[in-house]
Design a protein around this motif. Structure first.
Motif, PDB file in Angstrom:
ATOM      1  N   MET A 126       0.977  -1.207   0.146  1.00  0.00           N
ATOM      2  CA  MET A 126      -0.033   0.011   0.046  1.00  0.00           C
ATOM      3  C   MET A 126       0.703   1.232   0.069  1.00  0.00           C
ATOM      4  SD  MET A 126      -1.648  -0.482   3.887  1.00  0.00           S
ATOM      5  CE  MET A 126      -2.630   1.045   4.227  1.00  0.00           C
ATOM      6  N   GLU A 127       2.084   1.240   0.575  1.00  0.00           N
ATOM      7  CA  GLU A 127       3.006   2.307   0.393  1.00  0.00           C
ATOM      8  C   GLU A 127       4.423   1.812   0.420  1.00  0.00           C
ATOM      9  OE1 GLU A 127       4.337   5.268   0.440  1.00  0.00           O
ATOM     10  OE2 GLU A 127       2.812   6.659  -0.343  1.00  0.00           O
ATOM     11  N   ALA A 128       5.420   2.931   0.705  1.00  0.00           N
ATOM     12  CA  ALA A 128       6.512   2.396   0.766  1.00  0.00           C
ATOM     13  C   ALA A 128       7.324   2.103   2.130  1.00  0.00           C
ATOM     14  CB  ALA A 128       7.690   3.741   0.269  1.00  0.00           C
ATOM     15  N   THR A 129       6.547   2.564   3.147  1.00  0.00           N
ATOM     16  CA  THR A 129       6.959   2.536   4.639  1.00  0.00           C
ATOM     17  C   THR A 129       5.892   2.202   5.301  1.00  0.00           C
ATOM     18  OG1 THR A 129       6.840   4.788   5.181  1.00  0.00           O
ATOM     19  CG2 THR A 129       9.099   4.021   4.241  1.00  0.00           C
ATOM     20  N   LYS A 130       6.029   1.465   6.593  1.00  0.00           N
ATOM     21  CA  LYS A 130       4.643   1.452   7.505  1.00  0.00           C
ATOM     22  C   LYS A 130       4.244   2.723   8.097  1.00  0.00           C
ATOM     23  CE  LYS A 130       7.322   0.345  11.853  1.00  0.00           C
ATOM     24  NZ  LYS A 130       7.649  -0.460  12.563  1.00  0.00           N
ATOM     25  N   GLU A 131       5.093   3.699   8.125  1.00  0.00           N
ATOM     26  CA  GLU A 131       4.721   4.939   8.654  1.00  0.00           C
ATOM     27  C   GLU A 131       3.660   5.697   7.596  1.00  0.00           C
ATOM     28  OE1 GLU A 131       7.794   3.947   8.617  1.00  0.00           O
ATOM     29  OE2 GLU A 131       8.068   3.797  10.932  1.00  0.00           O
ATOM     30  N   ARG A 132       4.068   5.676   6.463  1.00  0.00           N
ATOM     31  CA  ARG A 132       3.251   6.247   5.362  1.00  0.00           C
ATOM     32  C   ARG A 132       1.761   5.194   5.311  1.00  0.00           C
ATOM     33  NH1 ARG A 132       5.037  10.137   2.010  1.00  0.00           N
ATOM     34  NH2 ARG A 132       4.049   9.255   0.107  1.00  0.00           N
ATOM     35  N   ALA A 133       1.899   4.020   5.536  1.00  0.00           N
ATOM     36  CA  ALA A 133       0.693   3.199   5.474  1.00  0.00           C
ATOM     37  C   ALA A 133      -0.288   3.637   6.613  1.00  0.00           C
ATOM     38  CB  ALA A 133       1.206   1.729   5.360  1.00  0.00           C
ATOM     39  N   GLU A 134       0.509   3.870   7.575  1.00  0.00           N
ATOM     40  CA  GLU A 134      -0.408   4.055   8.677  1.00  0.00           C
ATOM     41  C   GLU A 134      -1.175   5.666   8.333  1.00  0.00           C
ATOM     42  OE1 GLU A 134       2.387   4.369  11.879  1.00  0.00           O
ATOM     43  OE2 GLU A 134       2.296   2.248  12.201  1.00  0.00           O
ATOM     44  N   ARG A 135      -0.502   6.590   7.685  1.00  0.00           N
ATOM     45  CA  ARG A 135      -1.274   7.777   7.383  1.00  0.00           C
ATOM     46  C   ARG A 135      -2.294   7.520   6.395  1.00  0.00           C
ATOM     47  NH1 ARG A 135       3.555  11.724   5.589  1.00  0.00           N
ATOM     48  NH2 ARG A 135       1.664  12.687   4.708  1.00  0.00           N
ATOM     49  N   MET A 136      -2.001   6.717   5.503  1.00  0.00           N
ATOM     50  CA  MET A 136      -3.157   6.206   4.568  1.00  0.00           C
ATOM     51  C   MET A 136      -4.290   5.676   5.430  1.00  0.00           C
ATOM     52  SD  MET A 136      -3.237   3.633   1.342  1.00  0.00           S
ATOM     53  CE  MET A 136      -2.013   4.267   0.402  1.00  0.00           C
ATOM     54  N   VAL A 137      -4.173   4.734   6.183  1.00  0.00           N
ATOM     55  CA  VAL A 137      -5.186   4.268   7.137  1.00  0.00           C
ATOM     56  C   VAL A 137      -6.046   5.389   7.669  1.00  0.00           C
ATOM     57  CG1 VAL A 137      -5.583   2.840   9.470  1.00  0.00           C
ATOM     58  CG2 VAL A 137      -4.325   2.033   7.595  1.00  0.00           C
ATOM     59  N   GLU A 138      -5.341   6.345   8.423  1.00  0.00           N
ATOM     60  CA  GLU A 138      -6.012   7.475   9.256  1.00  0.00           C
ATOM     61  C   GLU A 138      -6.720   8.361   8.059  1.00  0.00           C
ATOM     62  OE1 GLU A 138      -2.716   9.641  10.994  1.00  0.00           O
ATOM     63  OE2 GLU A 138      -2.316   7.713  12.035  1.00  0.00           O
ATOM     64  N   THR A 139      -6.060   8.452   6.904  1.00  0.00           N
ATOM     65  CA  THR A 139      -6.723   9.328   5.897  1.00  0.00           C
ATOM     66  C   THR A 139      -8.225   8.708   5.576  1.00  0.00           C
ATOM     67  OG1 THR A 139      -4.757  10.362   4.711  1.00  0.00           O
ATOM     68  CG2 THR A 139      -6.581  10.092   3.513  1.00  0.00           C
ATOM     69  N   CYS A 140      -8.141   7.429   5.271  1.00  0.00           N
ATOM     70  CA  CYS A 140      -9.396   6.703   4.736  1.00  0.00           C
ATOM     71  C   CYS A 140     -10.475   6.815   5.732  1.00  0.00           C
ATOM     72  CB  CYS A 140      -9.124   5.452   4.259  1.00  0.00           C
ATOM     73  SG  CYS A 140      -8.064   5.318   2.617  1.00  0.00           S
ATOM     74  N   SER A 141      -9.860   6.630   7.039  1.00  0.00           N
ATOM     75  CA  SER A 141     -10.649   6.745   8.232  1.00  0.00           C
ATOM     76  C   SER A 141     -11.466   8.076   8.425  1.00  0.00           C
ATOM     77  CB  SER A 141     -10.116   6.145   9.424  1.00  0.00           C
ATOM     78  OG  SER A 141     -10.787   6.388  10.618  1.00  0.00           O
ATOM     79  N   ASP A 142     -10.479   8.830   8.508  1.00  0.00           N
ATOM     80  CA  ASP A 142     -10.922  10.240   8.583  1.00  0.00           C
ATOM     81  C   ASP A 142     -11.946  10.940   7.579  1.00  0.00           C
ATOM     82  OD1 ASP A 142      -9.228  10.348  10.748  1.00  0.00           O
ATOM     83  OD2 ASP A 142      -7.649  11.697   9.918  1.00  0.00           O
TER      84      ASP A 142
END
Lengths: 363, 363
Positions: A126-142
């Motif tokens: 889903m992304e290049a790093t787990k931190e950026r993947a976490e941000r994607m999770v947050e974005t989709c949730s928000d």
């Protein structure tokens, strides 16, 4: 289950056991973001053949390429640059976004899609790093958008059928797993984003191929990773910027099931998934490039199961669209994909440290 | 190699490519030491059918059992206790000794055999610990006796043929390996020396089964282990004294080839060996309980190779005898076996430490 029972169980399987909508429902109109060969040669033809989907917008780094592809595709209403997409051009022309760019560019595109209120189908990893993947999770949730990571094995009949057999206890308790996905990408030339860590992330073979072994094992066994260990190395000059020309890694899943895996972007093309249980064995081979069946041994009987060789991308797009039409959440949510990102990060950390690394589990 | 070349190469293979002596040579007279089911049901019938071997002495912990077996076997001249064997009873009646007892009892029996000047064929794993294995190496060297560790895959046609193909470069450079040997020994009841670390050594699944994956990979690839990592656990009460009811381990071999392996004494019976190279794949399946062929993919062609299902023990005994008759050293010397013992020790140490462990290589 006796052999006759097993055979009749197998015969009862339907490829689209997931489908809830009538065939006439839809269409879900897609903006295809990133116009590399996978989008043009695999995803767009799949959408064209699909039951529920239609490509109405295409988005590329190059305006010329976007317009060329748009002109060549009857259903497409607009060919956009990434900038135009971010700015909200043609937002009324699509319902959902398919993101298929280098890994490190997924997040911003998903963020814009979510801000536009569009559903998201994002390629794996889903992304290049787990931190950026976490941000994607947050974005989709928000933004409260429906999002799915594009694991095409989740709608592959061989994987789904194997999963059902495991759930039915046909091989008893799962004990250990072997999985491999390897191929040789040097035929594609040295200038590839998959060999550039700024675009690919932690590396190339585990990120791009190993993820199939990890995720399909999770899917078929209904269990998540808890720890990882690994060895990896790169020798060939074209792999000098990534650590994993070849990687071997073991993932411990819940219930102490071990998945021993290999992945290489510089080996003979090859894949398999093999699950040994207390009472039987399931082998899917080939598994990940394409699949057309598997072998199951149970109660002393071995059965070769032929499954239909579907267009995996068509199944994936229609599954995602069916979820949208039906208002339900896809199996592979961003939270689901994040588990793979944490696992891949642990695999790379384990190799560097020469230690077993535990994986944070949040479900 | 093109498909026709590969096929004609395969057709030229002889199962006993190792045989130097005329069929009429011998016999080598064996003392069979340890009269468990493997010796009585596998080894003695194999010797009886062999070209170069004969059982002339049997040795057991029980005088009664030794005499019973002696009475039931035409060629046997003496049935001895271990004590009588150590004391040199009937030394003129045998030329070589086959040691097939619990692992931790091998050393003293080999020491006596060597002191009596007898050649030694000792079951794998050669002892319970690497330190005792080192003592066996010293003993055989000091007494200057020919000794071999009983790796039956070394004379298995499927393994030998696969090895030749790898040497010929048919799959290109080997990249990674998957191997598994699993079975369920609980059917044999809870009272087994393989579940007693005092007799078995470091554990049960890696010592008894994993050794096939390790050693056959070494044999087929002509490369030795340099590092290991692993995960293992025991849950079932009968495995409470050993750490590895199931184990997953990765062995890095010379030239950075990774072998990802599993072993379990409490899973569905199952085995395979799969070697992925830069230009092809070789899969032997089933591999270790018995074998009757393999599959090779090279240059876009896949060939199923049927090999003769030989009596592996007969081949092993005749190979050892042929070495003795011919005055040459067997492939699997005690030094060769010691490498596996060090690898197994490293695998267990790696699991306890949660770290990758390097393996001392002395060749």
């Amino acid at each position: 289950m006796d052999p006759d029972g097993l055979q009749s169980y197998l015969d009862s399987f339907s490829n689209r056991d997931w489908q809830q909508s009538d065939d006439g429902a839809g269409p879900i109109r897609f903006a295809m973001v990133g116009l590399g060969w996978w989008t043009r040669d695999k995803a767009m033809p799949a959408v064209d053949n699909s039951t529920f989907c239609e490509t109405t917008v295409v988005v590329s780094g190059s305006k010329e390429k976007a317009e060329d592809v748009a002109a060549g595709t009857e259903t497409v209403e607009a060919g956009l640059t990434y900038e135009e997409f971010h700015d909200g051009a043609a937002v009324e022309a699509y319902d959902a976004v398919y993101v298929c760019t280098p890994n490190a560019r997924h997040l911003e595109l998903v963020e814009s899609a979510a801000e536009h209120g569009k559903a998201v189908l994002c390629e794996k990893p889903m992304e290049a790093t787990k931190e950026r993947a976490e941000r994607m999770v947050e974005t989709c949730s928000d933004e409260d958008v429906t999002a799915m990571i594009a694991y095409r094995m989740h709608t592959e009949p061989a994987a789904r059928r194997a999963r059902e057999l495991v759930r039915e206890g046909v091989i008893g308790e799962p004990i250990h797993v072997h999985a491999d996905m390897s191929q040789d990408i040097l035929g594609w030339g040295p200038d590839q984003w998959r060999l550039d860590p700024d675009l690919a992330g932690y590396g190339t073979s585990v990120m791009d191929l190993g993820i199939y072994s990890i995720n399909t094992t999770r899917f078929v066994l209904d269990r998540d990773p808890v720890a990882a260990q690994s060895m990896m190395h790169s020798d060939h000059e074209h792999f000098s910027d990534v650590p994993d020309e070849v990687a071997a890694f073991t993932v411990a899943l819940e219930d102490e099931i071990y998945a021993t895996c290999t992945a290489s972007q510089h080996a003979h093309i090859n894949s398999h998934l093999r699950i040994v249980g207390s009472d039987g064995v399931i082998t899917i081979e080939p598994a990940f490039h394409t699949a057309s069946g598997f072998e199951v041994t149970s109660a002393g009987t071995t059965i070769e199961v032929d499954t239909e060789q579907v267009d995996q991308m068509e199944e994936e797009f229609d599954y995602f669209a069916d979820c949208l039409l039906d208002g339900r959440e896809p199996h592979a949510t961003p939270e689901h994909g994040l588990v793979d990102m944490r696992t891949i990060a642990a695999i790379h950390e384990a190799s560097e440290a020469g230690e077993t690394i535990e994986i944070e589990l949040e479900r």
